[in-house]
Design a protein around this motif. Structure first.
Motif, PDB file in Angstrom:
ATOM      1  N   THR A   1      -0.419   3.524  -7.744  1.00 57.56           N
ATOM      2  CA  THR A   1      -1.218   4.735  -7.194  1.00 57.56           C
ATOM      3  C   THR A   1      -0.290   5.827  -7.390  1.00 57.56           C
ATOM      4  N   ASP A   2      -1.032   7.010  -7.957  1.00 62.50           N
ATOM      5  CA  ASP A   2      -0.472   8.277  -8.233  1.00 62.50           C
ATOM      6  C   ASP A   2      -0.285   8.921  -6.865  1.00 62.50           C
ATOM      7  N   GLY A   3       0.842   9.632  -6.959  1.00 65.49           N
ATOM      8  CA  GLY A   3       1.318  10.405  -5.734  1.00 65.49           C
ATOM      9  C   GLY A   3       1.949   9.310  -4.867  1.00 65.49           C
ATOM     10  N   VAL A   4       2.769   8.519  -4.840  1.00 63.59           N
ATOM     11  CA  VAL A   4       3.348   7.447  -4.193  1.00 63.59           C
ATOM     12  C   VAL A   4       3.889   7.924  -3.171  1.00 63.59           C
ATOM     13  N   PRO A   5       3.427   7.528  -1.651  1.00 63.41           N
ATOM     14  CA  PRO A   5       4.016   8.044  -0.498  1.00 63.41           C
ATOM     15  C   PRO A   5       5.345   7.461  -0.326  1.00 63.41           C
ATOM     16  N   SER A   6       6.190   8.136   0.602  1.00 60.50           N
ATOM     17  CA  SER A   6       7.456   7.927   0.824  1.00 60.50           C
ATOM     18  C   SER A   6       7.602   6.468   1.450  1.00 60.50           C
ATOM     19  N   SER A   7       6.712   6.035   2.234  1.00 58.41           N
ATOM     20  CA  SER A   7       6.688   4.929   2.984  1.00 58.41           C
ATOM     21  C   SER A   7       5.572   4.373   3.596  1.00 58.41           C
ATOM     22  N   VAL A   8       4.878   3.064   3.420  1.00 61.94           N
ATOM     23  CA  VAL A   8       3.748   2.652   3.802  1.00 61.94           C
ATOM     24  C   VAL A   8       3.652   1.398   4.674  1.00 61.94           C
ATOM     25  N   PRO A   9       2.968   1.538   5.676  1.00 64.84           N
ATOM     26  CA  PRO A   9       2.751   0.202   6.481  1.00 64.84           C
ATOM     27  C   PRO A   9       2.500  -1.177   5.641  1.00 64.84           C
ATOM     28  N   VAL A  10       3.156  -2.094   6.047  1.00 63.42           N
ATOM     29  CA  VAL A  10       2.804  -3.395   5.493  1.00 63.42           C
ATOM     30  C   VAL A  10       3.055  -4.624   6.361  1.00 63.42           C
ATOM     31  N   LEU A  11       2.970  -4.394   7.794  1.00 63.11           N
ATOM     32  CA  LEU A  11       2.840  -5.290   8.533  1.00 63.11           C
ATOM     33  C   LEU A  11       2.336  -4.377  10.051  1.00 63.11           C
ATOM     34  N   CYS A  12       1.185  -4.811  10.520  1.00 63.84           N
ATOM     35  CA  CYS A  12       0.317  -3.993  11.432  1.00 63.84           C
ATOM     36  C   CYS A  12      -0.537  -5.207  12.328  1.00 63.84           C
ATOM     37  N   ARG A  13      -0.322  -4.500  13.861  1.00 62.32           N
ATOM     38  CA  ARG A  13      -1.056  -5.292  14.583  1.00 62.32           C
ATOM     39  C   ARG A  13      -2.129  -4.524  15.492  1.00 62.32           C
ATOM     40  N   SER A  14      -3.202  -5.095  16.048  1.00 62.70           N
ATOM     41  CA  SER A  14      -3.967  -4.310  16.739  1.00 62.70           C
ATOM     42  C   SER A  14      -4.642  -5.409  17.667  1.00 62.70           C
ATOM     43  N   GLY A  15      -4.581  -5.353  18.948  1.00 64.52           N
ATOM     44  CA  GLY A  15      -5.173  -6.306  19.969  1.00 64.52           C
ATOM     45  C   GLY A  15      -4.746  -7.934  19.286  1.00 64.52           C
ATOM     46  N   PRO A  16      -5.818  -8.739  19.234  1.00 71.59           N
ATOM     47  CA  PRO A  16      -5.586  -9.935  18.726  1.00 71.59           C
ATOM     48  C   PRO A  16      -5.279 -10.194  17.064  1.00 71.59           C
ATOM     49  N   ILE A  17      -5.211  -9.147  16.388  1.00 73.59           N
ATOM     50  CA  ILE A  17      -5.164  -9.000  14.968  1.00 73.59           C
ATOM     51  C   ILE A  17      -3.978  -8.723  14.594  1.00 73.59           C
ATOM     52  N   LEU A  18      -3.328  -9.383  13.427  1.00 76.67           N
ATOM     53  CA  LEU A  18      -1.979  -9.365  12.789  1.00 76.67           C
ATOM     54  C   LEU A  18      -2.363  -9.354  11.414  1.00 76.67           C
ATOM     55  N   VAL A  19      -1.883  -8.515  10.604  1.00 73.19           N
ATOM     56  CA  VAL A  19      -1.999  -8.365   9.314  1.00 73.19           C
ATOM     57  C   VAL A  19      -0.694  -7.912   8.517  1.00 73.19           C
ATOM     58  N   SER A  20      -0.519  -8.708   7.106  1.00 75.73           N
ATOM     59  CA  SER A  20       0.590  -8.337   6.455  1.00 75.73           C
ATOM     60  C   SER A  20       0.198  -7.989   5.122  1.00 75.73           C
ATOM     61  N   SER A  21       0.927  -7.171   4.132  1.00 77.19           N
ATOM     62  CA  SER A  21       0.834  -6.834   2.717  1.00 77.19           C
ATOM     63  C   SER A  21       1.357  -8.077   2.200  1.00 77.19           C
TER      64      SER A  21
END
Length: 219
Positions: A174-194
């Motif tokens: 990705t152009d313009g690489v951000p300084s940090s990105v989320p790779v593990l997130c949770r919302s209610g009963p949902i958990l996701v990981s990169s």
């Protein structure tokens, strides 16, 4: 049905259905069983009978989207997710659970179960795969995460709790690489990981999800 039980599991333990159309389904099943749950592979809608939660493994998200439709699982899973069933998505599974896929194919369908926007293969191609030590909320010690053609989260909604972030390398796609990105997130009963927690011997991410499943079942 006997095939739905591990050798040491009791009926009081949650039953996790692992979507087994593509990707590391067997590794997820093994990790959940090591963490103390029952786990079965899910290939058709009937396999969801009795399942308390579902895991969507890594793979190729457009192929998985197609297979979910042709197997009849997409609509069946959509109904269960809308009803509050907990879900854990890793890599391609995270893409499928997201609201927005920033560079997906026009015909790619997602479940919209967690309010995030993701970018496919954001860390680079297969040759750019890597491992990293992550500090994650809820874990006492760093977790060695395996990233393989991994997505990242470019937007997390107000309802989303970011549990871990990483600083991308300069060779990300990705152009313009951000300084940090989320790779593990949770919302209610949902958990996701990169990343792919099922490809390590460390089952703490799977245990984190099982704790979420237990809390959901106790309501």
């Amino acid at each position: 049905m006997p095939a739905r039980k591990s050798a040491t599991a009791s009926d009081s333990q949650p039953l996790i259905g692992v979507v087994a159309l593509q990707g590391a389904a067997a590794e997820h099943v093994a990790a959940f069983r090591r963490a103390g749950a029952r786990a079965v592979e899910v290939r058709v809608p009937a396999d969801l009978d009795g399942v308390d939660a579902v895991a969507l493994p890594g793979g190729e998200s457009t192929t998985m989207s197609h297979l979910l439709r042709t197997s009849g699982l997409f609509d069946a899973l959509s109904e269960r997710l809308a009803g509050g069933m907990p879900a854990f998505g890793t890599c391609a599974g995270m893409i499928l659970l997201a609201v927005d896929v920033l560079d997906g194919r026009p015909d790619q369908r997602c479940f919209g179960a967690i309010d995030i926007s993701v970018r496919r293969n954001a860390f680079g191609r297969q040759v750019a795969s890597f491992e990293a030590e992550l500090t994650a909320d809820g874990l006492d010690e760093p977790f060695k995460a395996v990233f393989i053609r991994a997505p990242w989260v470019e937007r997390a909604g107000d309802s989303v709790e970011v549990l871990a972030e990483i600083t991308p390398a300069s060779n990300s796609s990705t152009d313009g690489v951000p300084s940090s990105v989320p790779v593990l997130c949770r919302s209610g009963p949902i958990l996701v990981s990169s990343f792919h927690p099922e490809l390590t011997a460390d089952d703490r991410i799977h245990q984190l999800f099982l704790d979420m499943v237990g809390a959901s079942m106790a309501r």
